[in-house]
Design a protein around this motif. Structure first.
Motif, short mmCIF file in Angstrom:
data_model
loop_
_atom_site.label_atom_id
_atom_site.label_comp_id
_atom_site.label_asym_id
_atom_site.label_seq_id
_atom_site.Cartn_x
_atom_site.Cartn_y
_atom_site.Cartn_z
N MET A 1 0.85 -1.18 0.00
CA MET A 1 0.00 0.00 0.00
C MET A 1 0.90 1.23 0.00
SD MET A 1 -3.22 0.98 2.36
CE MET A 1 -4.16 -0.07 1.32
N THR A 2 0.57 2.20 -0.84
CA THR A 2 1.40 3.40 -0.93
C THR A 2 0.91 4.46 0.03
OG1 THR A 2 0.03 4.39 -2.64
CG2 THR A 2 1.80 2.93 -3.39
N ALA A 3 1.72 5.50 0.19
CA ALA A 3 1.35 6.60 1.08
C ALA A 3 0.08 7.29 0.60
CB ALA A 3 2.49 7.60 1.18
N THR A 4 -0.06 7.41 -0.72
CA THR A 4 -1.25 8.05 -1.27
C THR A 4 -2.49 7.23 -0.96
OG1 THR A 4 0.11 8.92 -3.06
CG2 THR A 4 -2.27 9.01 -3.37
N ASP A 5 -2.38 5.92 -1.11
CA ASP A 5 -3.52 5.05 -0.80
C ASP A 5 -3.92 5.19 0.66
OD1 ASP A 5 -2.39 2.31 -2.88
OD2 ASP A 5 -3.49 4.12 -3.40
N MET A 28 -5.83 1.35 9.85
CA MET A 28 -5.43 2.52 9.05
C MET A 28 -4.44 3.40 9.79
SD MET A 28 -8.81 3.76 6.99
CE MET A 28 -10.07 3.34 8.17
N LEU A 29 -4.68 3.60 11.08
CA LEU A 29 -3.76 4.44 11.86
C LEU A 29 -2.40 3.77 12.01
CD1 LEU A 29 -6.20 5.84 14.56
CD2 LEU A 29 -5.17 7.08 12.64
N ARG A 30 -2.37 2.46 12.18
CA ARG A 30 -1.08 1.75 12.28
C ARG A 30 -0.32 1.83 10.97
NH1 ARG A 30 -3.79 -2.35 15.93
NH2 ARG A 30 -3.01 -1.75 17.97
N ARG A 31 -1.02 1.68 9.84
CA ARG A 31 -0.36 1.83 8.53
C ARG A 31 0.21 3.22 8.37
NH1 ARG A 31 -4.86 -0.97 4.66
NH2 ARG A 31 -4.36 -3.12 5.14
N ALA A 32 -0.57 4.22 8.75
CA ALA A 32 -0.10 5.60 8.65
C ALA A 32 1.12 5.83 9.54
CB ALA A 32 -1.23 6.57 9.03
N ALA A 33 1.09 5.27 10.74
CA ALA A 33 2.23 5.42 11.65
C ALA A 33 3.48 4.77 11.07
CB ALA A 33 1.89 4.80 13.01
N LEU A 34 3.33 3.60 10.47
CA LEU A 34 4.48 2.94 9.84
C LEU A 34 5.04 3.76 8.70
CD1 LEU A 34 3.41 -0.81 9.76
CD2 LEU A 34 5.37 0.17 10.93
N LEU A 35 4.15 4.32 7.88
CA LEU A 35 4.61 5.16 6.77
C LEU A 35 5.36 6.39 7.28
CD1 LEU A 35 1.56 4.96 4.36
CD2 LEU A 35 3.87 4.11 3.93
N LEU A 36 4.83 7.00 8.32
CA LEU A 36 5.50 8.18 8.88
C LEU A 36 6.84 7.80 9.48
CD1 LEU A 36 2.51 10.01 10.57
CD2 LEU A 36 3.83 10.79 8.59
N ASN A 38 8.81 5.44 8.64
CA ASN A 38 9.77 5.02 7.63
C ASN A 38 9.99 6.07 6.54
OD1 ASN A 38 10.14 2.55 8.88
ND2 ASN A 38 8.40 1.65 7.81
N SER A 39 9.43 7.24 6.68
CA SER A 39 9.52 8.24 5.62
C SER A 39 10.64 9.24 5.82
CB SER A 39 8.19 8.99 5.49
OG SER A 39 7.98 9.79 6.65
N GLY A 40 11.60 8.93 6.67
CA GLY A 40 12.67 9.87 6.98
C GLY A 40 13.71 10.04 5.90
N SER A 41 13.64 9.30 4.83
CA SER A 41 14.68 9.35 3.82
C SER A 41 14.45 10.50 2.84
CB SER A 41 14.70 8.04 3.04
OG SER A 41 15.74 8.07 2.09
N ILE A 42 15.54 11.15 2.49
CA ILE A 42 15.52 12.23 1.51
C ILE A 42 16.36 11.78 0.33
CG2 ILE A 42 16.18 14.62 1.06
CD1 ILE A 42 16.04 15.10 4.08
N ALA A 43 15.82 11.92 -0.88
CA ALA A 43 16.56 11.52 -2.08
C ALA A 43 17.30 12.73 -2.64
CB ALA A 43 15.59 10.97 -3.12
N PHE A 44 18.58 12.52 -2.95
CA PHE A 44 19.41 13.56 -3.54
C PHE A 44 19.90 13.11 -4.91
CE2 PHE A 44 20.08 14.21 1.08
CZ PHE A 44 19.67 15.53 1.17
N GLU A 45 20.49 14.05 -5.65
CA GLU A 45 21.09 13.70 -6.93
C GLU A 45 22.27 12.76 -6.68
OE1 GLU A 45 20.73 17.05 -6.07
OE2 GLU A 45 18.87 17.31 -7.17
N ASN A 46 22.69 12.06 -7.73
CA ASN A 46 23.74 11.04 -7.59
C ASN A 46 25.03 11.59 -7.01
OD1 ASN A 46 22.13 8.99 -8.55
ND2 ASN A 46 22.79 9.24 -10.66
#
Length: 96
Positions: A1-5, A28-36, A38-46
């Motif tokens: 399940m994605t964050a948008t879903d 639903m709240l547990r899924r949201a908590a897991l997403l939050l 695990n969402s600490g990653s920031i993507a940068f350029e190579n």
């Protein structure tokens, strides 16, 4: 399940909160908590990712800890955060 879903499910549940069972809301709240959590990653350029890997290795820290360190240093140097001051008589445990 994605964050948008999950976000869509939570919004729909909020619209019809009376009709949602306690068990469904807990899921639903547990899924949201897991997403939050695990969402600490920031993507940068190579090139930035490569520099972060190199710095992380030099510092002996994780990627996220290195990013936190860099941001804290930048914020202190630009007066967004107070600078940690070491007084001359303070104990530094061998670090200056």
């Amino acid at each position: 399940m994605t964050a948008t879903d999950t976000a869509t499910l939570l919004e729909e549940a909020a619209d019809r909160i009376v009709d949602i069972s306690r068990a469904d809301l807990q899921i639903m709240l547990r899924r949201a908590a897991l997403l939050l959590r695990n969402s600490g990653s920031i993507a940068f350029e190579n090139d930035m990712e490569e520099a972060l890997r190199d710095l992380s290795g030099e510092f002996g820290k994780t990627r996220n800890d290195t990013i936190r360190f860099i941001v804290r240093e930048w914020m202190e140097k630009n007066a967004y955060l107070p600078v940690h001051v070491l007084d001359e008589d303070g104990d530094v445990d061998g670090n200056a």
